[in-house]
Design an enzyme around this catalytic site. Sequence first.
Site, PDB file in Angstrom:
ATOM      1  N   GLU A 159      69.095  52.572  68.998  1.00  0.00           N
ATOM      2  CA  GLU A 159      68.707  53.055  67.897  1.00  0.00           C
ATOM      3  C   GLU A 159      67.759  52.224  66.809  1.00  0.00           C
ATOM      4  O   GLU A 159      67.622  52.512  65.455  1.00  0.00           O
ATOM      5  CB  GLU A 159      69.569  53.886  66.703  1.00  0.00           C
ATOM      6  CG  GLU A 159      70.299  54.858  67.418  1.00  0.00           C
ATOM      7  CD  GLU A 159      69.379  56.371  67.751  1.00  0.00           C
ATOM      8  OE1 GLU A 159      68.314  56.253  67.372  1.00  0.00           O
ATOM      9  OE2 GLU A 159      70.043  57.350  68.028  1.00  0.00           O
TER      10      GLU A 159
ATOM     11  N   HIS B 296      74.467  53.086  60.492  1.00  0.00           N
ATOM     12  CA  HIS B 296      74.654  54.430  61.180  1.00  0.00           C
ATOM     13  C   HIS B 296      75.680  54.580  62.079  1.00  0.00           C
ATOM     14  O   HIS B 296      76.387  53.705  62.620  1.00  0.00           O
ATOM     15  CB  HIS B 296      73.238  54.224  62.218  1.00  0.00           C
ATOM     16  CG  HIS B 296      73.448  55.359  63.317  1.00  0.00           C
ATOM     17  ND1 HIS B 296      73.625  56.628  62.986  1.00  0.00           N
ATOM     18  CD2 HIS B 296      73.415  55.384  64.635  1.00  0.00           C
ATOM     19  CE1 HIS B 296      73.552  57.444  64.063  1.00  0.00           C
ATOM     20  NE2 HIS B 296      73.771  56.701  65.157  1.00  0.00           N
TER      21      HIS B 296
ATOM     22  N   HIS C 168      79.122  57.534  63.705  1.00  0.00           N
ATOM     23  CA  HIS C 168      79.413  59.148  64.087  1.00  0.00           C
ATOM     24  C   HIS C 168      80.670  59.384  63.509  1.00  0.00           C
ATOM     25  O   HIS C 168      81.493  59.645  64.289  1.00  0.00           O
ATOM     26  CB  HIS C 168      79.222  59.234  65.472  1.00  0.00           C
ATOM     27  CG  HIS C 168      77.928  58.750  66.231  1.00  0.00           C
ATOM     28  ND1 HIS C 168      77.899  58.616  67.732  1.00  0.00           N
ATOM     29  CD2 HIS C 168      76.767  58.280  65.679  1.00  0.00           C
ATOM     30  CE1 HIS C 168      76.623  58.196  67.997  1.00  0.00           C
ATOM     31  NE2 HIS C 168      75.942  58.100  66.791  1.00  0.00           N
TER      32      HIS C 168
ATOM     33  N   TYR D 119      80.121  66.816  42.223  1.00  0.00           N
ATOM     34  CA  TYR D 119      78.956  65.958  41.500  1.00  0.00           C
ATOM     35  C   TYR D 119      78.663  64.452  42.213  1.00  0.00           C
ATOM     36  O   TYR D 119      78.041  63.938  42.067  1.00  0.00           O
ATOM     37  CB  TYR D 119      79.605  65.580  39.969  1.00  0.00           C
ATOM     38  CG  TYR D 119      80.629  64.534  39.989  1.00  0.00           C
ATOM     39  CD1 TYR D 119      81.881  64.727  39.908  1.00  0.00           C
ATOM     40  CD2 TYR D 119      80.227  63.152  39.566  1.00  0.00           C
ATOM     41  CE1 TYR D 119      82.924  63.831  39.518  1.00  0.00           C
ATOM     42  CE2 TYR D 119      81.161  62.215  39.443  1.00  0.00           C
ATOM     43  CZ  TYR D 119      82.607  62.613  39.445  1.00  0.00           C
ATOM     44  OH  TYR D 119      83.578  61.757  39.242  1.00  0.00           O
TER      45      TYR D 119
ATOM     46  N   HIS E  35      74.668  64.807  65.977  1.00  0.00           N
ATOM     47  CA  HIS E  35      74.518  63.163  65.988  1.00  0.00           C
ATOM     48  C   HIS E  35      75.435  62.546  65.171  1.00  0.00           C
ATOM     49  O   HIS E  35      76.334  61.932  65.715  1.00  0.00           O
ATOM     50  CB  HIS E  35      73.129  62.807  65.760  1.00  0.00           C
ATOM     51  CG  HIS E  35      72.905  61.328  66.389  1.00  0.00           C
ATOM     52  ND1 HIS E  35      71.558  60.750  66.852  1.00  0.00           N
ATOM     53  CD2 HIS E  35      73.816  60.286  66.346  1.00  0.00           C
ATOM     54  CE1 HIS E  35      71.600  59.585  66.906  1.00  0.00           C
ATOM     55  NE2 HIS E  35      73.157  59.236  66.755  1.00  0.00           N
TER      56      HIS E  35
ATOM     57  N   TYR F  56      76.049  54.048  34.994  1.00  0.00           N
ATOM     58  CA  TYR F  56      77.582  54.042  35.248  1.00  0.00           C
ATOM     59  C   TYR F  56      77.892  52.455  35.903  1.00  0.00           C
ATOM     60  O   TYR F  56      77.135  52.050  36.656  1.00  0.00           O
ATOM     61  CB  TYR F  56      78.091  55.192  36.320  1.00  0.00           C
ATOM     62  CG  TYR F  56      79.585  55.061  36.912  1.00  0.00           C
ATOM     63  CD1 TYR F  56      80.331  55.490  35.954  1.00  0.00           C
ATOM     64  CD2 TYR F  56      79.857  54.804  37.933  1.00  0.00           C
ATOM     65  CE1 TYR F  56      81.505  55.571  36.425  1.00  0.00           C
ATOM     66  CE2 TYR F  56      80.981  54.492  38.458  1.00  0.00           C
ATOM     67  CZ  TYR F  56      82.180  54.948  37.594  1.00  0.00           C
ATOM     68  OH  TYR F  56      83.300  54.842  38.227  1.00  0.00           O
TER      69      TYR F  56
HETATM   70 ZN   LIG Z   1      74.117  57.284  66.859  1.00  0.00          ZN
END
Ligand SMILES: [Zn+2]
Length: 222
Positions: free
Chosen positions: A72, A91, A93, A112, A154, A207
């Site tokens: 990726e 990234h 899963h 929220y 994905h 905040y």
């Molecule tokens: Zn992936």
Amino acid sequence: MSLTLRTAVIETAQAMSAAGLSVGTSGNVSVRGRRGFFITPTGMPYASLRPHDIAEVDWKGRAEGSRLPSSEWRMHLDVFAARPEVGAIVHCHPPHGTSLSCVRREIPAFHYMVAVAGGNSIRCARYETFGTAELAAAAVEALQDRRACLLANHGMLALGATPQDALKLASEVENLAGQYLRALSIGEPAVLDDAEMQRVLEKFRTYGQQRPRPHLAWSSQK
Ligand SMILES: [Zn+2]
């Protein structure tokens, strides 16, 4: 510098795994450098990673190092290029976020805390084959004015100024995805309107920032 960035990639990938956000070698982590970015290699268990295993990819997409970068890498490259404020990308899963992505549902403002990703929803990018330029483009689009998104069928993508920020956001989004799934299982969740989410976003901007302590008059008078 490069060693620090490589170590940051490894520590974040291992923490991502330990947090249950990714199983096995799924997912990947990158950190922005000067000439490009450092990213986890493809197909290697995170526990065994050493600094020299981390791949370096330059801004033209050319990889250096003894290991191949994650499949990726293109998505990381395009997000870094589109978002100069981003210093790190996670990234993964994770179970809940990925389940939602499989029904191609975004996470609306049912809570929220959805504002933590920068807006009144956490979008789900359209489906494209993993590792393609098309997926990279879909992710960049879904991340418009956001710091996180789901990727259809994905997983999830989370951005941060630092690797710690990106990982923290990934955990938060996964938590929200789990809450949303549970809420959906017992009814149609009430969604906060745009005006309310604007108020929340405004509060989030301030905040956690400490205000200066008020001057203690008595101490200067004595
Ligand atoms: Zn992936």
